[in-house]
Design an enzyme around this catalytic site. Sequence first.
Site, PDB file in Angstrom:
ATOM      1  N   GLU A 117      -7.092   2.920  -5.756  1.00 28.49           N
ATOM      2  CA  GLU A 117      -8.401   3.036  -5.127  1.00 28.49           C
ATOM      3  C   GLU A 117      -9.074   4.279  -5.719  1.00 28.49           C
ATOM      4  O   GLU A 117      -8.695   5.402  -5.401  1.00 28.49           O
ATOM      5  CB  GLU A 117      -8.270   3.171  -3.609  1.00 28.49           C
TER       6      GLU A 117
ATOM      7  N   ASP B 189       0.838  -1.187   0.000  1.00 34.45           N
ATOM      8  CA  ASP B 189       0.000   0.000   0.000  1.00 34.45           C
ATOM      9  C   ASP B 189       0.882   1.248   0.000  1.00 34.45           C
ATOM     10  O   ASP B 189       1.879   1.320   0.735  1.00 34.45           O
ATOM     11  CB  ASP B 189      -0.880   0.016   1.255  1.00 34.45           C
TER      12      ASP B 189
ATOM     13  N   ASP C 160      -3.617   4.163  -2.167  1.00 33.25           N
ATOM     14  CA  ASP C 160      -4.744   4.538  -1.316  1.00 33.25           C
ATOM     15  C   ASP C 160      -5.277   5.919  -1.716  1.00 33.25           C
ATOM     16  O   ASP C 160      -4.500   6.860  -1.944  1.00 33.25           O
ATOM     17  CB  ASP C 160      -4.282   4.563   0.146  1.00 33.25           C
TER      18      ASP C 160
ATOM     19  N   HIS D 215     -10.960  -4.107   3.454  1.00 38.80           N
ATOM     20  CA  HIS D 215     -10.811  -3.828   4.879  1.00 38.80           C
ATOM     21  C   HIS D 215     -11.678  -2.667   5.372  1.00 38.80           C
ATOM     22  O   HIS D 215     -11.681  -2.376   6.569  1.00 38.80           O
ATOM     23  CB  HIS D 215      -9.341  -3.489   5.162  1.00 38.80           C
ATOM     24  N   ASP D 216     -12.401  -2.003   4.470  1.00 43.30           N
ATOM     25  CA  ASP D 216     -13.146  -0.800   4.827  1.00 43.30           C
ATOM     26  C   ASP D 216     -14.659  -0.982   4.830  1.00 43.30           C
ATOM     27  O   ASP D 216     -15.386  -0.042   5.174  1.00 43.30           O
ATOM     28  CB  ASP D 216     -12.817   0.343   3.846  1.00 43.30           C
TER      29      ASP D 216
END
Length: 525
Positions: A257, A104, A208, A318-319
Site C-alpha cells: 500500500e 495482510d 499495510d 475496504h477504506d
Amino acid sequence: MGNPLSWWQRGVIYQIYPRSFADSNGDGIGDLRGIMQRLDYLGGASGSLGVEAIWLSPFYRSPMADFGYDIADYTDVDPIFGTLEDFDALLAAAHGRGIKVVVDWVPNHTSDQHPWFIESRTSRDSPKRDWYVWRDPAPDGGPPNNWRSAFAAVGSAWTLDQATGQYYLHSFTPRQPDLNWDNPEVEAAMHDVLRFWLGRGTDGFRIDAIWKIAKDPLLRDNQPELRHDEDWPTIHDRIRRIRSVIDEYDDRMIAGEVYVLDLRRVVAYLNSGDQLHLAHNFVFFRLPWDAAAFRVSVDDFIQLAEPAVWPAWFLENHDHPRVATRYAAGPGTGDRRARLAAMLICMLRGTPFVYQGQELGLPDADIPPDRVVDVDGRDPERAPIPWQRPSSAGPGAGFTTGEPWLPVVADAERLCVEAQQQDPASTLSLVRRLIGLRSRVGTLQSGAQRDVEAAPELFCFVREKEEKFLVALNFSSRPVPLSLRDHPGDSAVLELSTDPARDFGHIELKALELGPDEGVILRLI
C-alpha cells in the site's frame, strides 16, 4: 515468447475483509471458516469467479480499536475469526482449488495491548522503550512536532503518557503506537513475523501503510513541500531487506500500500526490481470519472516505470467509498460505472485487485448513526456481503444467521449473490465473464498495450500479442460514436460488453456507437 507470468501476474487478486465476508457461527461477524465455506464461489468450481488469489485483511489477535489493524499478536488468530488451525485449513482448502492466499502484514504499528508496547511504556529505562517512538514534550509542554494522524478525527499523531512524562507517536489512532524501524531489533522481529506465515505456506503479503515505516529520524516538522513523517529515503533499503526475506521462499509475492500521490515516488518502490512486486497506485484510484484523466494517468505510469515493472490496478478497497457510490452522477450511473470500472481494471496490462462485493456492483451501505463504529467513516464500504435475498434469509442476507455487525446494503434483494448468480445480465455474470476471458486469452494477460485515439469521451487501448484486442470505454453518460483516429482495422468480433442488451458477433468499427457508460472488448480481425 518471453518469460512465463508468475501467479501474481496472471489473474485477479480478490480482497476479503473477513469481518464481512461470511459468518459460520451466527455471531454476526465473519470468520475464517465462513471464508472456507465460500471458496467454491471464488475459484476451483464450475461457475466460480475464477480468481487467482485471495488477500485476507487482518485476522490477528486484536482489541479491534481499528478493526484488526491494531495487532496484539502477529502470530495468532483472534478468537472472533477462529484459530491457527482454522487458518491452516483455509490455506489447504484454497490451495486445493488452485487459489493462492495473501495475508495482510501491518509493520508500521502495533496495538497498545501488544506485549512489546506494554513493556515499552513501563519506564523510560525499559529494554523495549526504543522499540517505539518516544520523545519529550516540546518546550511549551505540547507534542514534540506538528505531525498529524492519518485520521482527521484523531488530530495530533502524539499522545502523552502521564506515567513516564513522554509522548509516543501514532500515525493512526492512539491505540496504534508506531514501531521504531530505526531500531534493528524491531526490523529483525518483524522479519520473523513474515517467516512465521511463510513457513505455514502463505503465498504472499499485502503490506499495510508501507510508506509509513521510514520517517525522518530527527522528527522535524512537516512542511508544505516536504513530509518528514513518511516515505523517507530509508524506505527503499528497508523494503529490499523485506524482499530478501520473501526471496528465501519459492514463488512468494509482496504488494505494498503506497499511498503517495506522486507517480514518480510510487514507481520508485518498483523500478529497481528488488523491492515490491506490486504497488497499489492511489494516483489512479483517486482519479475523477474522466476518460482523459484515466488515459493520461495510465500512460504516465507506463512512461515512468521500467519495462519489467508490473502494474497493479484497483478502484475499490475496504477504506474508501465504492465505485457505484463514489462515481454515481444520476439514476443508473452508479450501476453502469461499476461495470465499466471492472472492465477497465481487468483489461489493462497488470494485476487487477477486486474488493469483495465489487463483482456484485455493490454501492455503499447506509449506516444509521447508532450503528456507526469506525473512527474514520469507513463503515459503508465494509458492510457484509449479501449472499441471499433478505426476504427469505432475514436481515443477515445469508451472511449470518444472527444480527450482522453492520447492516447490509439497502438494495440487497436485487444485488445479492443469489439474485445475480443465474442472471446473465447481472454485474456478477459480467465480472465472471471478464475474468474468464482474461484467463483464457494469453494476449489479455501478457500482451503489450498501446493507446488508440478516439472520441474524447472514450478511453481506448489495444492489447496485442498472438491476437489483437481493442478495449473501448465510454466515460460519458450519453451515446458516443467510436470515431477511431488510428484505424486498427475495419471489422471486429464483439467479445464482451458491459451492456447486457448488446448483440455479440461481427461488427463494423466505423459504425460502432457506445452507449452511456458502456465498455466493449473487440477482437480485431
